[in-house]
Motif scaffolding. Structure first.
Motif, PDB file in Angstrom:
ATOM      1  N   GLU A  81      49.223  38.361  42.029  1.00  0.00           N
ATOM      2  CA  GLU A  81      50.291  38.268  41.236  1.00  0.00           C
ATOM      3  C   GLU A  81      50.620  36.958  40.375  1.00  0.00           C
ATOM      4  N   GLN A  82      49.626  35.988  40.852  1.00  0.00           N
ATOM      5  CA  GLN A  82      49.754  34.579  40.328  1.00  0.00           C
ATOM      6  C   GLN A  82      48.994  34.253  39.007  1.00  0.00           C
ATOM      7  N   GLU A  83      49.699  33.989  37.877  1.00  0.00           N
ATOM      8  CA  GLU A  83      48.942  33.566  36.473  1.00  0.00           C
ATOM      9  C   GLU A  83      47.911  32.534  36.761  1.00  0.00           C
ATOM     10  N   LEU A  84      46.827  32.821  35.920  1.00  0.00           N
ATOM     11  CA  LEU A  84      45.958  31.754  36.229  1.00  0.00           C
ATOM     12  C   LEU A  84      45.727  31.023  35.021  1.00  0.00           C
ATOM     13  N   ASN A  85      45.839  29.555  34.963  1.00  0.00           N
ATOM     14  CA  ASN A  85      45.749  28.646  33.776  1.00  0.00           C
ATOM     15  C   ASN A  85      44.183  28.062  33.614  1.00  0.00           C
ATOM     16  N   ASP A  86      43.497  27.955  34.812  1.00  0.00           N
ATOM     17  CA  ASP A  86      42.171  27.257  35.074  1.00  0.00           C
ATOM     18  C   ASP A  86      41.652  27.569  36.181  1.00  0.00           C
ATOM     19  N   ILE A  87      40.500  27.135  36.584  1.00  0.00           N
ATOM     20  CA  ILE A  87      39.812  27.444  37.646  1.00  0.00           C
ATOM     21  C   ILE A  87      40.420  26.629  39.054  1.00  0.00           C
ATOM     22  N   ILE A  88      41.222  25.789  38.672  1.00  0.00           N
ATOM     23  CA  ILE A  88      42.020  25.339  40.009  1.00  0.00           C
ATOM     24  C   ILE A  88      43.221  26.230  40.525  1.00  0.00           C
ATOM     25  N   ASP A  89      43.624  26.931  39.446  1.00  0.00           N
ATOM     26  CA  ASP A  89      44.564  27.784  39.978  1.00  0.00           C
ATOM     27  C   ASP A  89      43.905  28.963  40.673  1.00  0.00           C
ATOM     28  N   LEU A  90      42.709  29.434  40.261  1.00  0.00           N
ATOM     29  CA  LEU A  90      41.995  30.286  40.904  1.00  0.00           C
ATOM     30  C   LEU A  90      41.458  30.214  42.025  1.00  0.00           C
ATOM     31  N   SER A  91      40.898  28.962  42.161  1.00  0.00           N
ATOM     32  CA  SER A  91      40.565  28.499  43.454  1.00  0.00           C
ATOM     33  C   SER A  91      41.508  28.555  44.562  1.00  0.00           C
ATOM     34  N   PHE A  92      42.564  28.015  44.123  1.00  0.00           N
ATOM     35  CA  PHE A  92      43.899  28.038  45.272  1.00  0.00           C
ATOM     36  C   PHE A  92      44.168  29.413  45.512  1.00  0.00           C
ATOM     37  N   GLU A 125      30.304  32.204  37.414  1.00  0.00           N
ATOM     38  CA  GLU A 125      30.544  31.223  36.237  1.00  0.00           C
ATOM     39  C   GLU A 125      31.271  31.757  35.322  1.00  0.00           C
ATOM     40  N   PHE A 126      32.431  30.801  34.826  1.00  0.00           N
ATOM     41  CA  PHE A 126      33.200  31.155  33.613  1.00  0.00           C
ATOM     42  C   PHE A 126      32.765  30.409  32.398  1.00  0.00           C
ATOM     43  N   GLU A 127      33.253  31.149  31.301  1.00  0.00           N
ATOM     44  CA  GLU A 127      32.989  30.589  29.968  1.00  0.00           C
ATOM     45  C   GLU A 127      33.503  29.145  29.933  1.00  0.00           C
ATOM     46  N   SER A 128      34.825  29.138  30.481  1.00  0.00           N
ATOM     47  CA  SER A 128      35.653  27.855  30.300  1.00  0.00           C
ATOM     48  C   SER A 128      36.083  27.595  31.741  1.00  0.00           C
ATOM     49  N   ALA A 129      36.274  26.328  32.159  1.00  0.00           N
ATOM     50  CA  ALA A 129      36.947  25.897  33.386  1.00  0.00           C
ATOM     51  C   ALA A 129      38.593  26.201  33.099  1.00  0.00           C
ATOM     52  N   VAL A 130      38.904  25.899  31.838  1.00  0.00           N
ATOM     53  CA  VAL A 130      40.346  26.052  31.450  1.00  0.00           C
ATOM     54  C   VAL A 130      40.547  27.100  30.422  1.00  0.00           C
ATOM     55  N   PHE A 131      41.505  27.995  31.251  1.00  0.00           N
ATOM     56  CA  PHE A 131      41.472  29.462  30.911  1.00  0.00           C
ATOM     57  C   PHE A 131      42.792  29.433  29.588  1.00  0.00           C
ATOM     58  N   GLN A 173      15.874  26.020  33.510  1.00  0.00           N
ATOM     59  CA  GLN A 173      16.476  27.169  33.161  1.00  0.00           C
ATOM     60  C   GLN A 173      17.804  27.272  34.152  1.00  0.00           C
ATOM     61  N   ASN A 174      17.763  26.399  35.208  1.00  0.00           N
ATOM     62  CA  ASN A 174      18.880  26.517  36.275  1.00  0.00           C
ATOM     63  C   ASN A 174      19.998  25.772  35.989  1.00  0.00           C
ATOM     64  N   GLU A 175      20.014  24.955  34.689  1.00  0.00           N
ATOM     65  CA  GLU A 175      21.228  24.068  34.483  1.00  0.00           C
ATOM     66  C   GLU A 175      22.302  24.920  33.931  1.00  0.00           C
ATOM     67  N   THR A 176      23.638  24.644  34.460  1.00  0.00           N
ATOM     68  CA  THR A 176      24.659  25.337  33.959  1.00  0.00           C
ATOM     69  C   THR A 176      25.850  24.351  33.999  1.00  0.00           C
ATOM     70  N   ALA A 177      26.901  24.913  33.362  1.00  0.00           N
ATOM     71  CA  ALA A 177      28.174  24.171  33.430  1.00  0.00           C
ATOM     72  C   ALA A 177      29.336  24.773  33.639  1.00  0.00           C
ATOM     73  N   TYR A 178      30.298  24.265  33.946  1.00  0.00           N
ATOM     74  CA  TYR A 178      31.439  24.957  34.438  1.00  0.00           C
ATOM     75  C   TYR A 178      31.642  26.013  35.301  1.00  0.00           C
ATOM     76  N   THR A 179      30.929  25.658  36.505  1.00  0.00           N
ATOM     77  CA  THR A 179      30.764  26.496  37.684  1.00  0.00           C
ATOM     78  C   THR A 179      31.934  26.227  38.663  1.00  0.00           C
ATOM     79  N   TRP A 180      32.547  27.260  39.145  1.00  0.00           N
ATOM     80  CA  TRP A 180      33.407  27.207  40.139  1.00  0.00           C
ATOM     81  C   TRP A 180      32.692  27.592  41.482  1.00  0.00           C
ATOM     82  N   GLN A 181      32.851  26.678  42.435  1.00  0.00           N
ATOM     83  CA  GLN A 181      31.802  26.883  43.437  1.00  0.00           C
ATOM     84  C   GLN A 181      32.294  27.494  44.854  1.00  0.00           C
TER      85      GLN A 181
END
Ligand code: SF4
Length: 464
Positions: A34-45, A79-85, A445-453
């Protein structure tokens, strides 16, 4: 729930928890427990819980609640399209030296994002001015222990900073740094140095103030302002010439020596351009104290040289003549020439090709801002046989085979059917490519960006 933001999944890693949950690219994660997610920081916590209720919206608009148990440190594996939702937070300034404002028209849109988002600063090391930050942001920094951040200081004189950033609030730099410190956040700092504006006594003042903020202040980078021919800002700015660069090096060296004596580290680092411009050797490895601002380009030349040194050259001989053209920006060309001269191999012919940047103007001399058109123009003017062309990987978009001017690597290759084109990223690639060209191939090929690990860690793999 008020305003819904969501993390749009770009990729699901094989064998991951997300794959087990049957999440697919295009799914949006709307809320966790039930917690809203504004970014991957919210999501990770939120994901640090062991019992999870995850609200998903599928690509067809259907919502679904997925409930599952997990180990507290188990990664989701997406991997998300963007780190900040909720979108990238834009800057509130109109800086004299803004590079985004100097980008040529018709360049790709990602180059014209004026981000000033402390979350991207924490996640990826982007520099922020903090002029758009309020008490809620500092509270969040404290709550989530978002440290360190990367702060664009420019100068500590409040009036001058407000003037340079064209933002009244920019005058509160000391107060904002105090707020960071109170929130338990440490920070790296940067000064974009403009000749005749924030150098000389102003730089002295800035250094003195930032040095006094140790240990919260972790490092200080000083980089020379870069100007392109597209700058149409009415405020006149001057770039450093060789003499001016040498003066800055001499002035800053006094501080560096003092701090090294006090605590055994340099703390203040000058952008490589100052040394290249002044025709001086870049400092030795120890001087960089582990390269705290390498992502900002500080010490890149020394790091390149180290990687070259550490890499064993390929000893196989060339049975046929190999003609290699090494494309580079003009500033680092002498360094590459020296390395190339040290390679003695029969049948190997290396040509360093410094490319003048017609697109942005000749004052822009770094490899990372070369366009395919300028590279082709230079190469086409050079006669002779050609087995391979080494291009700087930094001139390609991160993880993609596209140059700044939207020319693809494939199109570029088609222009030189006689030669193999290979990107080169650092000293290791460079040595392997020169000495073992026949086997050299750069797999991108293996390069990525915005990865939540993981729940507590983030990958930081954006290229600059
Ligand atoms: S903070 Fe200044 S330099 Fe950065 S994007 Fe905004 S206007 Fe440009």
């Amino acid at each position: 729930m008020s305003k819904q933001h969501a993390g749009v999944i770009l990729r699901v890693y094989p064998g991951s928890l997300a794959e087990e949950l049957e999440l697919v690219p295009g799914d949006k994660i709307i809320a966790i427990n039930e917690q809203e997610l504004n970014d991957i920081i919210d999501l990770s916590f939120a994901m640090a819980d062991e019992e999870i209720d995850m609200l998903i919206e599928h690509a067809d608009g259907q919502q679904e609640m997925i409930s599952f148990d997990k180990d507290f440190d188990e990664e989701l594996g997406v991997e998300f399209e963007s780190a900040v939702f909720d979108g990238i937070r834009n800057c509130a300034n109109h800086c004299y030296f803004c590079f985004v404002d100097m980008i040529a028209p018709h360049m790709r849109s990602s180059l014209s994002i004026k981000d000033d988002d402390y979350r991207l600063s924490f996640l990826y090391g982007n520099f922020v001015t903090m002029t758009n930050m309020g008490p809620r942001d500092f509270k969040r920094i404290e709550q989530y222990h978002l440290s360190p951040l990367y702060v664009s200081v420019q100068c500590m004189n409040p009036e001058l900073r407000a003037q340079m950033l064209r933002c009244k609030g920019a005058a509160k730099i000391a107060e904002q740094l105090d707020n960071l410190e109170k929130a338990g956040c440490d920070y790296h700092t940067q000064v974009v140095l403009c000749a005749g504006l924030n150098d000389g006594p102003e730089l002295e003042r800035t250094i003195r103030d930032i040095v006094a903020r140790r240990p919260h202040a972790l490092s200080m980078a000083i980089v020379p302002v870069g100007l392109t021919k597209y700058r149409d800002d009415p405020f006149p700015l001057r770039q450093f010439d060789a003499e001016g660069a040498a003066r800055v090096i001499d002035e800053v060296e006094k501080w560096q020596a003092k701090i090294r004596q006090e605590e055994g580290r340099t703390f203040i680092y000058l952008g490589d351009e100052f040394y290249l411009l002044a025709g001086r050797e870049v400092p030795k490895t120890d001087f960089y104290d582990g390269f705290p601002q390498l992502d900002n380009g500080i010490g890149l030349t020394r790091s390149f040289l180290n990687d070259w040194e550490k890499t064993e050259e390929v000893t196989d001989s060339y049975s046929e003549p190999v003609y290699l053209d090494v494309v580079t920006g003009t500033s680092v060309a002498p360094v590459l020439q020296q390395l190339a001269d040290s390679v003695q191999k029969e049948n190997l012919y290396i040509r360093i090709v410094p490319v003048k940047n017609d697109h942005f103007g000749h004052t822009v001399n770094v490899s990372g801002l070369l366009t395919a058109k300028d590279i082709m123009k230079t190469l086409d003017s050079l006669p002779g046989p050609r087995t391979g062309i080494l291009i700087p990987e930094s001139a390609l978009r991160s993880g993609e085979d596209i140059f700044l001017d939207d020319v693809s690597l494939e199109e570029f290759q088609a222009h030189y059917p006689e030669a193999r084109i290979e990107p080169v990223q650092g000293g290791k690639d460079f040595r392997l490519a020169l000495t073992g060209w026949n086997a050299y191939h750069k797999d991108r090929q293996n390069e990525t960006a915005y990865t939540w690990q993981s729940n507590a860690g983030y990958t930081k793999n954006i290229q600059y």
